[in-house]
Structures are given as C-alpha cells and as structure tokens.
Design an enzyme around this catalytic site. Structure first.
Site, PDB file in Angstrom:
ATOM      1  N   PHE A 101     -45.542-104.465  80.585  1.00  0.00           N
ATOM      2  CA  PHE A 101     -44.822-105.267  81.567  1.00  0.00           C
ATOM      3  C   PHE A 101     -45.531-105.311  82.908  1.00  0.00           C
ATOM      4  O   PHE A 101     -45.266-106.162  83.742  1.00  0.00           O
ATOM      5  CB  PHE A 101     -43.428-104.674  81.778  1.00  0.00           C
ATOM      6  CG  PHE A 101     -43.448-103.189  81.954  1.00  0.00           C
ATOM      7  CD1 PHE A 101     -43.138-102.366  80.879  1.00  0.00           C
ATOM      8  CD2 PHE A 101     -43.811-102.603  83.149  1.00  0.00           C
ATOM      9  CE1 PHE A 101     -43.184-100.983  81.032  1.00  0.00           C
ATOM     10  CE2 PHE A 101     -43.855-101.235  83.296  1.00  0.00           C
ATOM     11  CZ  PHE A 101     -43.537-100.417  82.221  1.00  0.00           C
ATOM     12  N   GLY A 102     -46.402-104.350  83.172  1.00  0.00           N
ATOM     13  CA  GLY A 102     -47.040-104.250  84.471  1.00  0.00           C
ATOM     14  C   GLY A 102     -47.065-102.812  84.940  1.00  0.00           C
ATOM     15  O   GLY A 102     -47.142-101.887  84.135  1.00  0.00           O
ATOM     16  N   LYS A 103     -46.976-102.617  86.252  1.00  0.00           N
ATOM     17  CA  LYS A 103     -47.079-101.279  86.832  1.00  0.00           C
ATOM     18  C   LYS A 103     -45.737-100.787  87.340  1.00  0.00           C
ATOM     19  O   LYS A 103     -44.849-101.564  87.661  1.00  0.00           O
ATOM     20  CB  LYS A 103     -48.099-101.295  87.978  1.00  0.00           C
ATOM     21  CG  LYS A 103     -49.513-101.625  87.543  1.00  0.00           C
ATOM     22  CD  LYS A 103     -50.477-101.652  88.717  1.00  0.00           C
ATOM     23  CE  LYS A 103     -51.902-101.985  88.245  1.00  0.00           C
ATOM     24  NZ  LYS A 103     -52.857-102.018  89.386  1.00  0.00           N
ATOM     25  N   VAL A 104     -45.623 -99.459  87.398  1.00  0.00           N
ATOM     26  CA  VAL A 104     -44.437 -98.821  87.965  1.00  0.00           C
ATOM     27  C   VAL A 104     -44.871 -98.064  89.208  1.00  0.00           C
ATOM     28  O   VAL A 104     -45.839 -97.300  89.172  1.00  0.00           O
ATOM     29  CB  VAL A 104     -43.777 -97.860  86.965  1.00  0.00           C
ATOM     30  CG1 VAL A 104     -42.565 -97.179  87.598  1.00  0.00           C
ATOM     31  CG2 VAL A 104     -43.353 -98.606  85.712  1.00  0.00           C
ATOM     32  N   VAL A 143     -48.129 -97.392  83.944  1.00  0.00           N
ATOM     33  CA  VAL A 143     -48.590 -98.732  83.593  1.00  0.00           C
ATOM     34  C   VAL A 143     -48.151 -99.029  82.172  1.00  0.00           C
ATOM     35  O   VAL A 143     -48.223 -98.160  81.297  1.00  0.00           O
ATOM     36  CB  VAL A 143     -50.126 -98.866  83.699  1.00  0.00           C
ATOM     37  CG1 VAL A 143     -50.556-100.281  83.342  1.00  0.00           C
ATOM     38  CG2 VAL A 143     -50.604 -98.489  85.090  1.00  0.00           C
ATOM     39  N   ILE A 153     -47.271 -95.009  89.427  1.00  0.00           N
ATOM     40  CA  ILE A 153     -46.932 -93.822  88.638  1.00  0.00           C
ATOM     41  C   ILE A 153     -46.834 -94.134  87.151  1.00  0.00           C
ATOM     42  O   ILE A 153     -46.421 -93.297  86.361  1.00  0.00           O
ATOM     43  CB  ILE A 153     -45.594 -93.207  89.119  1.00  0.00           C
ATOM     44  CG1 ILE A 153     -44.480 -94.258  89.103  1.00  0.00           C
ATOM     45  CG2 ILE A 153     -45.756 -92.607  90.512  1.00  0.00           C
ATOM     46  CD1 ILE A 153     -43.118 -93.706  89.479  1.00  0.00           C
ATOM     47  N   ASP A 176     -36.917 -97.687  70.754  1.00  0.00           N
ATOM     48  CA  ASP A 176     -38.194 -97.134  71.218  1.00  0.00           C
ATOM     49  C   ASP A 176     -37.996 -95.719  71.752  1.00  0.00           C
ATOM     50  O   ASP A 176     -38.428 -95.376  72.852  1.00  0.00           O
ATOM     51  CB  ASP A 176     -38.793 -98.032  72.301  1.00  0.00           C
ATOM     52  CG  ASP A 176     -40.294 -97.814  72.464  1.00  0.00           C
ATOM     53  OD1 ASP A 176     -40.910 -97.212  71.556  1.00  0.00           O
ATOM     54  OD2 ASP A 176     -40.853 -98.233  73.490  1.00  0.00           O
TER      55      ASP A 176
END
Length: 856
Positions: A527-530, A524, A522, A640
């Site tokens: 850090f990577g993917k969620v 990207v 859901i 952020d």
C-alpha cells in the site's frame, strides 16, 4: 408500582409457564414523514399520514445527510416534525400486550436544528420519554441513530394514542420521529416475589403482567449478535454480544450446544428467546478449584429511582442428570438464588436441552455508586454438585414504570470529547484537538450500532455507562467488503469514513510526519509507507500513506476503513481517522509502541520475550480474532493472520491489525465465501488454497502457525533450511507426530516450560493446523485452551517459587502431580506488568504490519 418503598430490593420471579405454541404476532411499521417502502430486510413500512390526526400541525421532511451506518433509507431518511403536540392513533386489541419501538435519526433537516429538539412521548396514560433529546443521546453514545423499545401493558381500550409534545422547558423546540413499530406480543411477564424480604401476607409480591416496561439490555450470552430477522414470534428483537458488559478480569469460556440437540420449549413460550440464545452459553470453565475463587459478573448502568426486572435465560445442554452443576445468583450483592435453592438448571427445566428463564427485580437508587445493575454467578458448594461451575445463556433487563406510570429517564451526559465536536458533528472540522470520534454501524430494523462506548468499557474496568442494549451493540458489522478499485476510489473512501472517524487534512498529515520525512518511516508494504507521527495534542500515531501507483493499496485502504471504522475492541488496532486530500490517502491509527510480535520472538533487535509473556500475547490475539468471528452481525475473517499483524502497545497488550484483506458479509452465513486466494505464504490455509472457499477456520490455521512461531522462535518460512524444514507448519507437525517436538522449541525455553503447559499448547497448535477446516477448533476453543495452558504454567511457577522459599533443593525435582487442578485465578494483569522490569530502553518501536514484508 406498589410495595416499592425499600432502599434495596431484590426479587426472584416465578416465570409464567406457557404452552410451547408460537404466537401469531400482528405487526405494523410506519415510515414517518414519507410514503413508506421496504427496508434492507425486505420488511414493508407504510405511510404514517392515516394514523395522524388531520388537524395536527406537522412537517414532512427529508434528512439532509445519510450517515454511512444507515443500512437502509427506510425509515431513517425521512422524518415527521411536530412544532406542537401531535397524536398518532392506532386500533389495537383490548387486553393485548404490545411492543412499541421508536426510531430517531438526529440528522440535518433543513431549517430545523435537531440539537434544539426536546420533547415528551406518551402512550395513553404512560409517559415513555420526558425532555428527551435524540441528538444528545446519540452524541453521548457516539452513534448515528437510536431505537427505544417499550412493552405496553394490556388495557381495556381498543385504541392506542401515542402523543409527541415539544418540551415546555425549551424555546423554539420541536418533536420528531423517523419510524414507529407496533407489534402484538404475548404477555411474558408474571408474578415475582422479593428475596430477603419474606412476608407471609404477600406484601413482597410484584405483578409485572400489568406493568409497562422499557427494554434496557438484551444479550445473547456467549454467542454472537442475533439480528431482528432471526428472532422468534415476529417480535423482531435484537440480541447483542455480552462481552462488553462483563466486569472484571475473568470472562469465562463460551460454549456451543451440539448441532443435533433439539431445543424443547416445554416450559416457556417459544417467543421468549430464539433457539440460538439457548444454544450458546458463557460458563466459568472446567477447572472446579479455580471456579471457586471468582464470580462471573456483568454490570449495567441504568436510570436511578426505578425498579428493574433482570431476566436470566438458561438451557442445560451439556449434562443430562441432576446436580451435575449448580450455581448461586446475586443481583446488586443480594442473593437471588442460593443455599438449598441454588440454581440447578437441569432440575428447573426437568431435562437436557429444555430452556427456562427466571425473573428477579431490584430497585436502583439515586447515588454515585448505585446507578448500576450487577449480576453475578458462582458455583454452589452447599449442594455439592459434580462440577463446580456456573453458566448463563441469555440476559434481559427491563425498567418497570413507577407509581406515576412513567418510564422517562434523563438524557445521558455527553463526554467532553463529544462536547468539543458538538458544533460540527458531521463534517468533523479540522481542529487541533486530539480526540477520536467513532460513529455507528447498524441494521435498519434494529440498532446495530458501532459505539465508542467500547473504549469506555475497557478503560473503566469494563463498566457500562448509559448504554441501552436495544440501541448499543458490541460492534456489529454489515455488508460485503468493498475491494474494487476505480478512479472514484478516493470518493468512495470518503463516503465510507465520513461520520465514522476523524477527517484530517493533508497539511495536518505533513505536519504530523515532518512532511513525510524518511526518518519517520517505520514500515513499508504494498500500500505504501507507514510513518510515525504526532498529531495535535502530542498524541503519537501511525500514519499509513497510500502509494498512488498501487492499486492494491487503494483496495486495501477501502477495506481497512470499512472494517476498522466500525470496530472497537481491546485487542484490535483502532483507526483514529483518515485523510483524503490533494490526491493523497492516509489512514491514522493508534501507535503501537512495542512494535510487532515477530520483532520480539526471533531476529529481534529488542529484549526477547519469556515463554509466559509470549503465551499472554497469544491469548490477547486469540481474543481479538474470536471477537471478529463471533462478536459481529456477520462473521469477519481476517485472512492475513501472522506475527507481523499482531502489534503490541506500550503496556504489551496484543492487538490484531491490518484488515486490508478481510472479508465479511451475509454470504458468510452459508459457512464460507468463494473468493480469490489471498494471504501470506507460510500461513495460508491449504484447504482454502485448494477449494478457494474462505471460512473462519482459515484464520484458525494461520493462528496455529503463529503459535508455533512463538514456541520455536523461527519464521513461518525459512528457505535456507533443508527442504523438510522450510515450512514451520509442516516441520512442527512432523516433529509432534514423531514425539520430538521439544527438539525444535526455542532453546531458551527448554526446562522452563511446564510439561503439561507445553502439551496443552502443542495440542492446540496441532489441531489448528488440521488439513481440513472441520477438524480445526473454533477460536473460542483455542482461546480457552491457551488460557488453560497459562494457568498450568502459572501453577508450576508458583510451586517452584514456594519450593525455593522453603529451601528445597534439586533442579531435577519433578512437579507434584497432585497440584494439577489447583489453579489460581488468572490475575488479569496486562503483560506489561511482567515486562516493564525486563524491557530495554529501545523506544524506537515499529508499527508496520509489514516491517519484514512477506508475499500476500
């Protein structure tokens, strides 16, 4: 206590008047079971052996586990264990009041099982604790350690004996203690009289100067937490954030005194409270009509069958004349101040910037609805002040000993969640139960702890259940963010999170995400993917999986744990747990069913949000940021802030997310921290970019961009537009300056936004985007202005509804200006109450903060 045989007693106290002289306080801090040392604040703790009778049977022992919430090993990593009664003896001054604190850390102590520890503590003839269990108390409050504080009445004796006695009600039990503080203090307690029980013979008088007390709550109302090192008089007290104890939908507004205002302690002892307490306040707001429709209310859970002193601290720092504002004060629905005796603080203090306090008392009975102390303020109408408003600067609640000289209350009841983890509270065994365990964070000299009670406050209409203010704060955070990556980062990750949240196995993560199936992705980011996942028990979660090749991901993971494991707030995304197994690192969050704010305001695949809905979401996000800036021991800067980092749960409650770039720490006490510039293009504070000095005003700038996104329904940067329009911030400022801002707002909103609401909203956003941080408002001011804008919109909508019902025609009918000021009280309903009727059936919501990634 005498004259306490009443079902309900409310007492107004006459505070003793002291010369404004700081008392020279003598203090002693003993490190029980060890040789002593210095804590993180540089305070010296001494060995306890010389104060303990040589014949006492005791064991010196080291804790087998150091909870991450312990800032200092002194005094918590050593303990003195008593299998039989034992007594400490201290030389004291006769006729002197003393402050006594006990530090308990129920850790692992070799063969001693702290869950079996039940004991009594007495100070001379005064029973302080009975059948006390530090383990049960910490489990119930979901914190690692507990501090209990008492104020002992003056006596004729020159020796104070503090005795620990294992409970006779349990077998194989023992007593223990990690640290004891003994501090001389002025006698700040005096004579009080009962309100509602007039007796000319004086039977309604209570003299607290000769009584023993336990500190239950100590709050800096409207200001951030004050650590012991910033207290006055050498008393080393902790003053905590008050918002968790506010009852009801309306929290008022917070105000700060002008920095040039001198606080004049002409009426009270300087030891009463530090200046910072009197320089901040919470008031009802600037709308007199609305203020007449609600009360400012705080509610506290306490032990039944005791009398409590409620001390209210005031300092009028806005007005310099009598009868500018006056208020009524109610305690447990009894009038403490009212009518012709309403509280006009300027009159009480006889000046601006002059602090005063008033003591009131109430007897709390034993009953399902009675074990609370409720404090309420509202404007006085009888005195007809210039402004209908009420305010408060500080609040303390003390328990008075009963007729048997006892202060002992019962142990708090652990929640069902904690009972399930009782057998292994530190290792967090990988069971299938669906629950969240949140640990503590804190300071060495005081109980700055992270408590899961925050969840309780908001799910139970913010009622407080069993919290003592000197042991449970509103989530203070300590230390500098760890952002350095290394090969040992995964070990550091585990040490940060251990004891603060649930530890998942890699197998559990794979099961939750169907082996990290791509269909569950859901979001990207760097850090990577969620992934969307379901953990045991059917709870939907969002799982952030680190990309092993991304150093940025490791750094952000560590910071995210360090931040979110210590934070719980209604408007911050909650961290449930982590996985550090088989070379994988995952973070598990609450699932935000409605996705990101950005999805619902432009380029959306979902139902477009109305103006009022967007405004309510902005208010929620502002509350989260305001807490980060003011509600912790150190200022936290998100760094952020953007619409993809504002997430919406299934009830449309806004929650700030993604703390991978956040900064905090004592360096922020200098007003800024010098750091490499990071953030997202389009939201980046130009002053931060130029000077590389980060302040909370950098978040304010970014939030100003968010406000214009909500208003204009366009991204912060759009390279496809003409050069002068690429940056939303620059373009909005230019249009506002030219007076043509309405030309760039969302076309769907034209003619639907109340002109006064639009003006207030736009002015707020423009101020947020000021080039220099000093010219930008604080988040508290931003929050107030947004709430006021919402009131303006609701008033206008209400008037239109009434006109339509009355059959009045004319789409160009202008709003009656006489309605300005007649604002109704905010309903307090969640945004979801408005949206459920209009929301589509698309439930494939996105969690990721980076569903539409932008550069950092």
């Amino acid at each position: 206590m005498k004259n306490m045989n009443y079902s309900v007693i409310s007492v107004v106290g006459f505070s003793l008047i002291f010369n404004a002289v700081l008392v020279s306080t003598q203090s002693l801090a003993i490190d029980c079971g060890a040789k002593g040392g210095k804590d993180e604040d540089g305070r010296t703790w001494v060995e306890d052996a010389k104060y303990l009778s040589k014949s006492e049977n005791s064991v010196q022992i080291q804790a087998g586990y150091q909870d991450p919430s312990l800032l200092s090993t002194v005094p918590y990593m050593s303990a003195r264990i008593f299998p039989s009664p034992a007594t400490y003896k201290f030389s004291i001054q006769a006729k002197q009041r003393y402050l006594v604190r006990f530090h308990f850390y129920p850790s692992t102590y070799q063969s001693f099982n702290v869950s079996k520890s039940f004991f009594e503590v007495t100070a001379g003839a005064v029973k302080l604790m009975s059948n006390f269990s530090a383990s049960i108390t910490c489990q119930a409050l979901t914190q690692a350690y507990v501090i209990k504080e008492y104020s002992l009445a003056p006596s004729e004796s020159e020796t104070l004996e503090i005795t620990f006695t294992p409970s006779a009600n349990h077998s194989d039990t023992f007593a223990f203690v990690n640290g004891i503080e003994l501090i001389e203090m002025p006698n700040l307690f005096g004579m009080m009289k009962m309100v509602g029980y007039d007796n000319p013979l004086g039977a309604n008088l209570v003299d607290a100067s000769s009584e023993n007390l336990e500190t239950m709550f100590r709050l800096n109302v409207g200001g951030q937490s004050i650590p012991p090192g910033k207290d006055v008089g050498g008393l080393l007290r902790s003053w905590f954030y008050d918002e968790p104890y506010i009852f009801g939908a309306t929290i008022g507004v917070t105000l700060q005194a002008d920095k040039n205002l001198q606080i004049d302690y002409r009426n009270i002892s300087k030891s009463s409270a530090p200046e910072d307490v009197y320089r901040s306040s919470r008031s009802m707001g600037r709308d007199s009509d609305m203020n007449l429709k609600f009360n400012l209310t705080w509610e506290f859970h306490v032990d039944p069958n005791f009398t409590y002193i409620v001390r209210l601290h005031f300092c009028e720092f806005l007005y310099d004349k009598p009868n500018m504002r006056a208020s009524n004060i109610y305690i447990n629905n009894e009038t403490a101040q009212g009518g012709e005796e309403s509280a006009d603080i300027y009159v009480w203090a006889n000046g601006k910037g002059v602090p005063v306090y008033r003591d009131y008392a109430v007897l709390v009975n034993d009953g399902p609805d009675d074990e609370n102390v409720k404090v309420q303020l509202n404007p006085s109408t009888l005195l007809k002040p210039q402004y209908y408003d009420a305010f408060l600067n500080g609040l303390e609640i003390f328990k008075l000993n009963d007729e048997k000289k006892s202060l002992a209350g019962k142990n708090p009841d652990p929640s069902a969640m904690m009972i399930r983890t009782e057998n292994d509270p530190r290792s967090f065994s990988k069971t299938g139960d669906d629950y969240v365990v949140v640990g503590a964070t804190g300071g060495a000299a005081a109980a700055f702890v992270v408590v899961a009670l925050v969840v309780f406050f908001y799910t139970k209409k913010r009622k407080v259940d069993g919290v003592e203010s000197h042991t449970a704060s509103w989530l203070p955070v300590y230390g500098n963010s760890h952002v350095g990556g290394s090969k040992s980062s995964s070990n550091h990750l585990a040490s940060l999170a251990q004891g603060l949240c649930r530890h998942f196995s890699l197998a559990e993560m794979k099961q939750a995400t169907k082996n990290f199936d791509e269909s569950n992705v859901i979001g990207v980011g760097g850090f990577g993917k969620v992934y969307k996942g379901v953990i045991s028990g059917g709870t939907h979660v969002a799982i952030k999986r680190s990309n092993p090749s991304s150093e940025q991901g490791i750094n952000e993971f560590q910071t995210e744990i360090e931040m979110l494991s210590k934070l719980r707030h209604k408007h911050l995304v909650s961290l449930i747990g982590f996985c550090e197994d088989g070379g994988e690192m995952c973070l598990v969050y609450d699932y935000m069913a409605r996705g990101t704010f950005r999805e619902h305001i432009y380029n959306n695949k979902k139902t477009n949000l109305s103006w009022k809905q967007r405004l309510e979401i902005c208010i929620g996000a502002a509350r989260g940021l305001h807490y980060l800036h003011t509600g912790a021991k150190y200022t936290i800067i998100h760094r952020d802030v953007k619409t993809t980092n504002i997430l919406l749960d299934e009830k449309w409650v806004a929650k700030v997310s993604d703390f991978g770039l956040s900064k905090t720490g004592p360096d922020m006490n200098q007003g800024h921290v010098s750091t490499v510039v990071k953030g997202s293009f389009g939201y980046l504070d130009p002053e931060y970019f130029r000077r590389q000095q980060l302040t909370e005003k950098s978040d304010v700038y970014s939030f100003g961009v968010v406000l214009f996104e909500a208003l204009c329904s366009r991204p912060a940067l759009n390279p496809s537009l003409p050069k002068e329009q690429v940056s939303l911030a620059d373009w909005a400022l230019s249009c506002h300056k030219k007076g043509v801002l309405e030309d760039i707002i969302d076309p769907d909103f034209k003619g639907k936004i109340d002109p006064e609401c639009l003006q207030k909203f736009a002015e707020t956003a423009v101020k947020c985007l000021s080039d220099q941080g000093i010219e930008r408002p604080h988040m508290g001011d931003v929050l107030w202005n947004l709430e006021y804008a919402l009131q303006l919109q609701e008033t206008a909508d209400g008037m239109k509804s009434r006109l339509n019902l009355a059959g009045e025609q004319g789409s160009n009918h202008s709003r009656d200006d006489s309605s300005v000021g007649h604002r109704r009280e905010p309903s307090g309903r969640s945004v979801g109450n408005e949206l459920e009727l209009n929301e589509g059936k698309d439930e494939s919501a996105i969690f990721s903060q980076l569903a539409n990634p932008t550069g950092r």
